[in-house]
Design a protein around this motif. Structure first.
Motif, PDB file in Angstrom:
ATOM      1  N   HIS A 122       0.888  -1.108  -0.142  1.00  0.00           N
ATOM      2  CA  HIS A 122      -0.029  -0.244   0.036  1.00  0.00           C
ATOM      3  C   HIS A 122       0.859   1.191   0.097  1.00  0.00           C
ATOM      4  CE1 HIS A 122      -2.393   3.324   1.772  1.00  0.00           C
ATOM      5  NE2 HIS A 122      -3.350   2.865   1.008  1.00  0.00           N
ATOM      6  N   GLU A 123       0.722   2.107  -0.834  1.00  0.00           N
ATOM      7  CA  GLU A 123       1.475   3.367  -1.116  1.00  0.00           C
ATOM      8  C   GLU A 123       0.598   4.601  -0.668  1.00  0.00           C
ATOM      9  OE1 GLU A 123       3.475   6.190  -1.086  1.00  0.00           O
ATOM     10  OE2 GLU A 123       4.577   4.495  -1.581  1.00  0.00           O
ATOM     11  N   GLY A 124       0.877   5.328   0.630  1.00  0.00           N
ATOM     12  CA  GLY A 124       0.257   6.265   0.958  1.00  0.00           C
ATOM     13  C   GLY A 124       0.144   7.424   0.236  1.00  0.00           C
ATOM     14  N   ASN A 125       1.463   7.794  -0.290  1.00  0.00           N
ATOM     15  CA  ASN A 125       1.313   9.214  -1.037  1.00  0.00           C
ATOM     16  C   ASN A 125       1.196   9.099  -2.653  1.00  0.00           C
ATOM     17  OD1 ASN A 125       2.076  11.251   0.947  1.00  0.00           O
ATOM     18  ND2 ASN A 125       3.870   9.691   1.425  1.00  0.00           N
ATOM     19  N   ALA A 126       0.822  10.278  -3.336  1.00  0.00           N
ATOM     20  CA  ALA A 126       0.747  10.119  -4.638  1.00  0.00           C
ATOM     21  C   ALA A 126       1.998   9.960  -5.535  1.00  0.00           C
ATOM     22  CB  ALA A 126       0.124  11.542  -5.198  1.00  0.00           C
ATOM     23  N   THR A 143      -1.635  -1.306  -4.230  1.00  0.00           N
ATOM     24  CA  THR A 143      -2.741  -0.669  -3.804  1.00  0.00           C
ATOM     25  C   THR A 143      -2.360   0.760  -3.516  1.00  0.00           C
ATOM     26  OG1 THR A 143      -2.761  -1.097  -1.509  1.00  0.00           O
ATOM     27  CG2 THR A 143      -3.969  -2.618  -2.772  1.00  0.00           C
ATOM     28  N   THR A 144      -3.173   1.747  -3.939  1.00  0.00           N
ATOM     29  CA  THR A 144      -2.772   3.169  -3.792  1.00  0.00           C
ATOM     30  C   THR A 144      -3.960   3.841  -3.131  1.00  0.00           C
ATOM     31  OG1 THR A 144      -3.698   3.714  -6.029  1.00  0.00           O
ATOM     32  CG2 THR A 144      -1.178   3.028  -5.785  1.00  0.00           C
ATOM     33  N   THR A 145      -3.457   5.168  -2.589  1.00  0.00           N
ATOM     34  CA  THR A 145      -4.462   5.945  -2.032  1.00  0.00           C
ATOM     35  C   THR A 145      -5.309   6.783  -2.765  1.00  0.00           C
ATOM     36  OG1 THR A 145      -3.346   5.999   0.407  1.00  0.00           O
ATOM     37  CG2 THR A 145      -4.597   8.013  -0.310  1.00  0.00           C
ATOM     38  N   PHE A 146      -4.032   7.304  -3.807  1.00  0.00           N
ATOM     39  CA  PHE A 146      -4.799   8.240  -4.975  1.00  0.00           C
ATOM     40  C   PHE A 146      -4.531   7.734  -6.293  1.00  0.00           C
ATOM     41  CE2 PHE A 146      -2.388  10.618  -1.384  1.00  0.00           C
ATOM     42  CZ  PHE A 146      -3.542  11.451  -1.008  1.00  0.00           C
ATOM     43  N   SER A 147      -5.478   8.437  -7.213  1.00  0.00           N
ATOM     44  CA  SER A 147      -5.543   7.767  -8.451  1.00  0.00           C
ATOM     45  C   SER A 147      -4.477   7.992  -9.373  1.00  0.00           C
ATOM     46  CB  SER A 147      -6.782   8.359  -9.218  1.00  0.00           C
ATOM     47  OG  SER A 147      -6.608   9.831  -9.214  1.00  0.00           O
ATOM     48  N   ASN A 148      -3.723   8.997  -9.063  1.00  0.00           N
ATOM     49  CA  ASN A 148      -2.546   9.439  -9.750  1.00  0.00           C
ATOM     50  C   ASN A 148      -1.200   9.075  -9.273  1.00  0.00           C
ATOM     51  OD1 ASN A 148      -2.638  11.146  -7.488  1.00  0.00           O
ATOM     52  ND2 ASN A 148      -1.669  12.682  -8.405  1.00  0.00           N
ATOM     53  N   THR A 149      -1.247   7.877  -8.693  1.00  0.00           N
ATOM     54  CA  THR A 149       0.001   7.201  -8.109  1.00  0.00           C
ATOM     55  C   THR A 149       0.769   6.446  -9.490  1.00  0.00           C
ATOM     56  OG1 THR A 149      -0.519   7.350  -5.777  1.00  0.00           O
ATOM     57  CG2 THR A 149       1.093   6.188  -6.338  1.00  0.00           C
ATOM     58  N   MET A 159      -6.879   5.562   1.544  1.00  0.00           N
ATOM     59  CA  MET A 159      -6.288   5.652   2.634  1.00  0.00           C
ATOM     60  C   MET A 159      -7.004   4.995   3.766  1.00  0.00           C
ATOM     61  SD  MET A 159      -3.323   6.480   4.368  1.00  0.00           S
ATOM     62  CE  MET A 159      -2.464   7.822   3.480  1.00  0.00           C
ATOM     63  N   PRO A 160      -6.288   3.956   4.371  1.00  0.00           N
ATOM     64  CA  PRO A 160      -6.880   3.387   5.845  1.00  0.00           C
ATOM     65  C   PRO A 160      -6.894   4.380   6.882  1.00  0.00           C
ATOM     66  CG  PRO A 160      -5.228   1.903   4.709  1.00  0.00           C
ATOM     67  CD  PRO A 160      -5.035   3.335   4.026  1.00  0.00           C
ATOM     68  N   LEU A 161      -8.095   4.653   7.349  1.00  0.00           N
ATOM     69  CA  LEU A 161      -8.132   5.844   8.378  1.00  0.00           C
ATOM     70  C   LEU A 161      -8.646   5.412   9.689  1.00  0.00           C
ATOM     71  CD1 LEU A 161      -9.501   8.774   5.951  1.00  0.00           C
ATOM     72  CD2 LEU A 161      -6.991   8.345   6.826  1.00  0.00           C
ATOM     73  N   ARG A 162      -8.540   6.105  10.647  1.00  0.00           N
ATOM     74  CA  ARG A 162      -9.072   5.731  12.050  1.00  0.00           C
ATOM     75  C   ARG A 162     -10.727   5.746  11.845  1.00  0.00           C
ATOM     76  NH1 ARG A 162      -6.934  10.685  14.938  1.00  0.00           N
ATOM     77  NH2 ARG A 162      -7.239  11.501  12.790  1.00  0.00           N
ATOM     78  N   ARG A 163     -11.369   4.674  12.610  1.00  0.00           N
ATOM     79  CA  ARG A 163     -12.601   4.772  12.259  1.00  0.00           C
ATOM     80  C   ARG A 163     -13.529   5.800  12.871  1.00  0.00           C
ATOM     81  NH1 ARG A 163     -13.930   2.458   8.542  1.00  0.00           N
ATOM     82  NH2 ARG A 163     -15.985   2.367   9.156  1.00  0.00           N
ATOM     83  N   GLU A 164     -12.856   6.499  14.126  1.00  0.00           N
ATOM     84  CA  GLU A 164     -13.725   7.502  14.497  1.00  0.00           C
ATOM     85  C   GLU A 164     -13.556   8.668  13.497  1.00  0.00           C
ATOM     86  OE1 GLU A 164      -9.467   7.726  16.412  1.00  0.00           O
ATOM     87  OE2 GLU A 164     -10.798   6.327  15.848  1.00  0.00           O
ATOM     88  N   VAL A 165     -12.650   8.991  12.624  1.00  0.00           N
ATOM     89  CA  VAL A 165     -12.666   9.790  11.609  1.00  0.00           C
ATOM     90  C   VAL A 165     -13.808   9.471  10.433  1.00  0.00           C
ATOM     91  CG1 VAL A 165     -11.385  10.971   9.774  1.00  0.00           C
ATOM     92  CG2 VAL A 165     -10.548  10.909  12.104  1.00  0.00           C
ATOM     93  N   GLY A 266      -0.764  16.796   3.633  1.00  0.00           N
ATOM     94  CA  GLY A 266      -0.057  15.430   3.900  1.00  0.00           C
ATOM     95  C   GLY A 266      -1.245  14.428   3.465  1.00  0.00           C
ATOM     96  N   ALA A 267      -0.660  13.158   2.965  1.00  0.00           N
ATOM     97  CA  ALA A 267      -1.841  12.292   2.489  1.00  0.00           C
ATOM     98  C   ALA A 267      -2.924  12.102   3.298  1.00  0.00           C
ATOM     99  CB  ALA A 267      -0.931  10.896   2.091  1.00  0.00           C
ATOM    100  N   SER A 268      -2.700  11.638   4.791  1.00  0.00           N
ATOM    101  CA  SER A 268      -3.965  11.621   5.603  1.00  0.00           C
ATOM    102  C   SER A 268      -4.688  12.482   5.847  1.00  0.00           C
ATOM    103  CB  SER A 268      -3.343  10.749   6.846  1.00  0.00           C
ATOM    104  OG  SER A 268      -2.608   9.541   6.899  1.00  0.00           O
TER     105      SER A 268
END
Length: 362
Positions: A122-126, A143-149, A159-165, A266-268
């Motif tokens: 998994h790549e977090g940044n573009a 797998t990627t976070t952004f469509s342009n990676t 991006m896998p994020l905290r569930r509270e967010v 930042g990515a997150s």
């Protein structure tokens, strides 16, 4: 029982997505064994055990970028680290390796390849980091976070994020949390709120530009929630309606309360803004390989954010760009809808499903 080895660490940008994915795997497969490979120096050394996962450590071994003593010693140290990782994979019966970038990832990728374990990246940044550019050569599961990676055969998962967010993508949840947030931060729930954040250490130009316009923001009818960071050079202006802090340990409440944001890219952060539907003016960090500007592209293209270069973000520029947007509530609301159109609230579950599928197919 399946044993997963999740590799990554060093910074929050690597550790937090790893932990969110581990939580999603634990929820989907409660009897699985989840191991984390990292270093003793990174954030993972504290955050992984706190979340209840076992941390296996290897030496922090940055790739040498100049000819010096470290470069001479690197090949031998890397071979020893790789031997250690292969031993961990074999001894612990690891079925699959998943990597998130950072110092621990490259040895994990090569260890998976040499022991013939399936590998998911998994790549977090573009703009992908060196370890993930290397690892993507060895696996079809990228797998990627952004469509342009720019990585081969990549699947967009977000991006896998905290569930509270991610829970704030539900308007009812966000509305309920906003009421709690207004009380927690001492702000008027009846006024819109501008969230200002430059990350844990802060952003000098963002802090200075917003601080210089503190009175104008409050007089325009806005609350300001200013999270200035640990190294801030500005002080609390002491204006009612302006909540100033150096650190916020409830960013979910800050995001729930906010109607607009001024922040780094930042990515997150970008992904959280999109998931919550929070429009923004983004001021990308100017150091590094420029990934923050690329991280922002999907959100900006959708019309959910604007970009101002860090070098241009002065108090005058703030008045020219930000204040007119805040004065137009229809524009703010339209940007919020467009921001949410690119949000992916279930990146953790999407990635966990790919990991589980790769392990079980193997």
């Amino acid at each position: 029982m399946t044993t997963y080895l999740l590799a990554g660490g060093g910074t929050a940008g690597h550790v937090n997505p790893l932990l969110a994915t581990a939580d999603a795997l634990r929820a989907a497969e409660p009897d699985a064994e989840l191991l984390v490979l990292g270093t003793a120096e990174g954030l993972e050394a504290r955050l992984v055990p706190e979340r209840g996962y076992e941390l296996l450590t290897i030496p922090k071994l940055p790739f040498p970028r100049r000819p010096n003593r470290a470069a001479v010693a690197f090949p031998g140290r890397f071979r020893e680290t790789l031997r250690r990782v292969r031993g961990l994979i074999e001894d612990r019966g690891v079925d699959l390796v998943a990597g998130f970038g950072g110092y621990a990832s490259a040895p994990a990728y090569l260890g998976a390849r040499s022991t013939r374990r399936p590998l998911v990246i998994h790549e977090g940044n573009a703009r992908p980091g060196l370890a993930n550019r290397l690892g993507a050569r060895y696996t079809p599961h990228v797998t990627t976070t952004f469509s342009n990676t720019p990585l081969p055969h990549a699947t967009l998962v977000g991006m896998p994020l905290r569930r509270e967010v991610t829970a704030l993508s539900d308007p009812a949840v966000k509305s309920a949390a906003a009421g709690e947030a207004a009380s927690a931060f001492g702000l008027d729930a009846g006024r819109p709120t501008l969230l200002v954040t430059g990350g844990s250490l802060g952003a000098r130009r963002i802090n200075a530009a917003v601080h210089a316009n503190a009175r104008a923001l409050v007089d325009a009818g806005w609350n300001v929630l200013h999270i200035a960071g640990a190294r801030t050079e500005v002080d609390d202006p002491g204006i009612p309606g302006y909540a100033f802090m150096t650190y916020c340990d409830r960013m979910d409440l800050a995001l729930a309360l906010a109607d607009f944001a001024v922040s780094r890219a930042g990515a997150s952060t970008v992904c959280e803004l999109a998931v919550v539907g929070l429009p923004a003016v983004l001021v990308p960090y100017a150091v590094g390989n420029g990934e923050q500007r690329f991280n922002a592209r999907d959100l900006v293209t959708a019309g959910g954010a604007s970009i101002v270069a860090d070098s241009e973000f002065t108090a005058d520029r703030f008045r020219e760009v930000v204040l007119p947007i805040l004065a137009d509530r229809d524009r703010v609301e339209g940007m919020a809808v467009r921001a949410s159109s690119v949000g992916i609230p279930d990146g953790d579950r999407r990635l966990a499903e790919i990991i589980r599928s790769a392990a079980h197919d193997a």
